[in-house]
Scaffold this active site. Structure first.
Site, PDB file in Angstrom:
ATOM      1  N   GLU A   1     -21.139  -2.656  12.626  1.00  0.00           N
ATOM      2  CA  GLU A   1     -21.966  -2.538  11.837  1.00  0.00           C
ATOM      3  C   GLU A   1     -22.151  -3.877  10.901  1.00  0.00           C
ATOM      4  O   GLU A   1     -21.199  -3.972  10.366  1.00  0.00           O
ATOM      5  CB  GLU A   1     -21.806  -1.239  11.098  1.00  0.00           C
ATOM      6  CG  GLU A   1     -22.750  -0.694  10.196  1.00  0.00           C
ATOM      7  CD  GLU A   1     -22.145   0.449   9.179  1.00  0.00           C
ATOM      8  OE1 GLU A   1     -21.478   0.140   8.588  1.00  0.00           O
ATOM      9  OE2 GLU A   1     -23.353   1.126   8.947  1.00  0.00           O
TER      10      GLU A   1
ATOM     11  N   GLU B   1     -19.659  11.107   5.593  1.00  0.00           N
ATOM     12  CA  GLU B   1     -20.873  10.696   6.146  1.00  0.00           C
ATOM     13  C   GLU B   1     -20.488   9.372   6.157  1.00  0.00           C
ATOM     14  O   GLU B   1     -20.541   8.512   5.119  1.00  0.00           O
ATOM     15  CB  GLU B   1     -22.099  11.068   5.425  1.00  0.00           C
ATOM     16  CG  GLU B   1     -22.468  12.703   5.551  1.00  0.00           C
ATOM     17  CD  GLU B   1     -23.379  13.110   4.647  1.00  0.00           C
ATOM     18  OE1 GLU B   1     -23.973  12.187   4.153  1.00  0.00           O
ATOM     19  OE2 GLU B   1     -23.699  14.159   5.012  1.00  0.00           O
TER      20      GLU B   1
ATOM     21  N   LYS C   1     -18.499   9.765  -8.424  1.00  0.00           N
ATOM     22  CA  LYS C   1     -17.991   8.434  -8.523  1.00  0.00           C
ATOM     23  C   LYS C   1     -19.038   7.398  -8.014  1.00  0.00           C
ATOM     24  O   LYS C   1     -19.021   7.266  -6.465  1.00  0.00           O
ATOM     25  CB  LYS C   1     -16.614   8.142  -8.101  1.00  0.00           C
ATOM     26  CG  LYS C   1     -15.720   7.038  -8.475  1.00  0.00           C
ATOM     27  CD  LYS C   1     -16.348   5.732  -8.440  1.00  0.00           C
ATOM     28  CE  LYS C   1     -16.124   4.792  -7.139  1.00  0.00           C
ATOM     29  NZ  LYS C   1     -16.940   3.638  -7.007  1.00  0.00           N
TER      30      LYS C   1
END
Ligand code: NAD
Length: 486
Positions: free
Chosen positions: A390, A254, A178
């Protein structure tokens, strides 16, 4: 206009619902094409095809035959290099100069690197003395896990997707990919390559769509998916981890980072500037391993800030195909809204804007694109949101430090733990500091230098598990112990 279809059981397929969404180029917001959005039916078909392929010719193939086939896939990507390059740069807006060095060659190399590891890495063997005075032989035997769901992001679309697909297939699994809704092109093109190389139908499948209540959720919640490997944001990783808990499916995550760089006064300044220019600004700052927090030892602080500012001034913004260009737009207008909101927040939190901080004027042809100025700040407090969250854009905050202990404490003061970069010519300091970094990857006097045989992954909220080399083999196989009574 292009149409991006799913790739299921060796064939390109439209969605039964006929639901599609737009794929736009972030360079100028032009329409590239329409992408079919997978519903439950397409995801079911892709998973069923992947499952059936495990029992077909793929499942019966020897390891050597599989490796030969994957070598051919790597070679074929390189033969169609320009098509992959154009597709990737159209989807992401990144300069061809960068994608031709990183995305496409490394994307192809991922199909070769793991075959060698698999062919050369032994499993364990133990001889056991038994009470009857005889013995038993135990040995480890690797089998594929089965159907692997690969959910990937948009920042390095081909590279990060084949980083999972390469080892998964080398180990004999089948995959349903995906790709990110922002970057459907290269995953689709890879379907053509799989057919050209004779990879059996159902081994590599692609379903397009979004995350929640779309292809991503349907795939990760599918009971016939045996393991999930995901790259993306930490918050998405948490949702996928919950989905994986049903049926106790294995998972590799990850995720995001807020990576520090420590620049000591005994560094080679040229190297530190060159490396920080890349780690903060390459790919428009959209690299999970990129640097958003820079800590510089006080005696060289002013010089470092000035030189990095000059480096930013020399960046050339422009179209991907221009060979002089080293800085493209962000991936989408939506992502630019997010980055711009942090630029505004930095001003509110009291940042000194060294350079950048806004949207550049790119002229009438490009002003509709997702352009952003590379930005450097100083002067923010350690608890500022801009220093802790972030951003995933071309920006960094630079702060001075006085002692090694202070630098280590500042670097580790984050819930993330993906990577850290250290600039020093003192090798004892390099290893002493590196060992204290709470991260999965440390670079000393370099950045993004990757040996695919080594462990890759994050600590803390940057991920779970390791991939790369033998670590990938461990994730993509089930080690069975066979005990033979002699
Ligand atoms: P994202 O989490 O928004 O999306 C990643 C993928 O997950 C996409 O394909 C998306 O459609 C899918 N997804 C979203 N919600 C889902 C759900 N509920 N269920 C199933 N699938 C879902 O991330 P992104 O914005 O595409 O990528 C940027 C992020 O990725 C950054 O945080 C960056 O640090 C991280 N990243 C990490 C690494 C690493 O190796 N650690 C590498 C690259 C990017």
């Amino acid at each position: 206009m292009k149409e991006f279809k799913h790739f299921i059981n060796g064939e390109f397929a439209a969605s039964a619902s006929e639901r599609t969404f737009e794929n736009r180029c972030p360079v100028d917001n032009s329409l590239i094409g329409m992408v079919h959005e997978a519903g439950q039916a397409e995801v079911n078909a892709a998973v069923a095809a992947a499952q059936a392929a495990l029992d077909g010719p793929w499942g019966k193939m020897s390891q050597a035959e599989r490796i030969k086939l994957l070598d051919r896939v790597a070679a074929r990507i390189n033969e169609r290099f320009d098509e992959f390059l154009k597709a990737e740069c159209l989807d992401t807006g990144k300069p061809e100069k960068i994608a031709s060095h990183i995305d496409i060659p490394r994307g192809a190399a991922n199909f070769k690197a793991f075959s060698e590891t698999l062919a050369n890495h032994p499993t364990e063997a133990f001889k056991l003395d038994t009470p009857d005075g005889k013995s038993a032989l135990n040995y480890g035997h690797r089998t594929p896990k089965g159907v692997i769901a690969v959910v990937s992001p948009w920042n390095l679309p081909l590279l990060l997707m084949t980083w999972k697909v390469g080892p998964a297939l080398a180990c004999g699994n089948t995959v349903v990919v995906k790709p990110s809704e922002e970057t459907p092109a290269t995953a689709t093109l890879l379907g053509e390559v799989m057919n050209e190389c004779g990879v059996p139908a159902g081994v590599y499948n692609v379903v397009h769509g979004f995350g929640p209540e779309s292809a991503g959720a349907y795939l990760t919640e599918h009971k016939d998916v045996d393991a999930i490997t995901f790259t993306g944001e930490t918050r998405t990783g948490e949702i996928i981890m919950r989905a994986a808990s049903v049926g106790l499916r294995n998972i590799s995550l990850e995720c995001g980072g807020k990576n520090p760089s420590l620049v000591f006064a005994d560094c080679d300044m040229d190297k530190a500037i060159e490396g920080t220019m890349r780690s903060a600004f390459v790919n428009c700052g959209q690299v999970c391993l990129g640097t958003e927090r820079v800590y510089v030892e006080r005696p060289i602080f002013d010089a470092f800030v000035n030189r990095l500012k000059h480096g930013v001034e020399s960046l050339k913004l422009g179209r991907p195909e221009d060979p002089e260009v080293d800085f493209g737009p962000l991936v989408s207008l939506e992502h630019r809204d997010k980055v711009v909101s942090y630029y505004k927040l930095a001003a509110e939190e009291g940042a000194n804007v060294v350079i950048g901080g806004g949207i550049p004027d790119m002229g009438p042809e490009l002003n509709d694109g997702a352009w952003i100025e590379p930005t450097i700040w100083t002067g923010l407090p350690d608890d500022a949101r801009v220093v802790n969250e972030e951003i995933f854009g071309p920006c960094c905050h630079i702060r001075p430090f006085d002692t090694e202990e202070e630098a280590i404490a500042l670097a580790n003061d984050t819930r993330y733990g993906l990577s850290a970069t250290i600039w020093t010519e003192n090798s004892a300091r390099a290893s002493r500091v590196a060992e204290q970094m709470e991260v999965g990857l440390v670079w000393v006097n370099s950045w993004f230098l990757r040996d695919l045989r080594t462990a890759f992954g994050g600590a803390k909220e940057s991920g779970i598990g390791r991939e790369g080399g033998i670590h990938s083999l461990e994730f993509y196989t089930e080690t069975k112990n066979i005990c033979i009574k002699l």
